[in-house]
Design a protein around this motif. Structure first.
Motif, short mmCIF file in Angstrom:
data_model
loop_
_atom_site.label_atom_id
_atom_site.label_comp_id
_atom_site.label_asym_id
_atom_site.label_seq_id
_atom_site.Cartn_x
_atom_site.Cartn_y
_atom_site.Cartn_z
N ARG A 116 -7.93 58.47 -13.69
CA ARG A 116 -7.87 57.17 -12.99
C ARG A 116 -6.61 57.01 -12.13
O ARG A 116 -6.63 56.33 -11.13
N ASP A 117 -5.52 57.63 -12.55
CA ASP A 117 -4.27 57.51 -11.80
C ASP A 117 -4.14 58.56 -10.69
O ASP A 117 -3.07 58.77 -10.15
N THR A 162 -0.13 66.29 -10.74
CA THR A 162 -0.17 65.17 -9.80
C THR A 162 -0.16 65.76 -8.40
O THR A 162 0.83 66.39 -8.00
#
Length: 67
Positions: free
Chosen positions: A58-59, A19
């Motif tokens: 997508r996130d 992330t």
């Protein structure tokens, strides 16, 4: 931020999800879209020589792929 899955016995990397984050004013924040795309391009350019690339999910996280 990294989420890693390894094979318990051998320690072989099975899955890696990242992330993109950024530290600003001593706080960890999600990276902006522009920073995320920049980082994706850098990781793909540098990973090419090792046979790896990152896929943008997508996130806005990355999944590492390798051959």
């Amino acid at each position: 931020m990294y989420n890693v899955t390894v094979e318990p016995v051998s320690g072989k990397l099975l899955h890696l999800q990242m992330t993109p984050t950024r530290i600003k004013h001593f706080r960890v924040n999600r990276a902006t879209k522009a920073d995320t795309l920049w980082l994706r391009d850098i990781l793909n350019r540098e990973g090419k020589k090792y046979g790896s690339r990152v896929k943008l999910n997508r996130d806005a996280s990355f999944t590492l792929e390798w051959s």
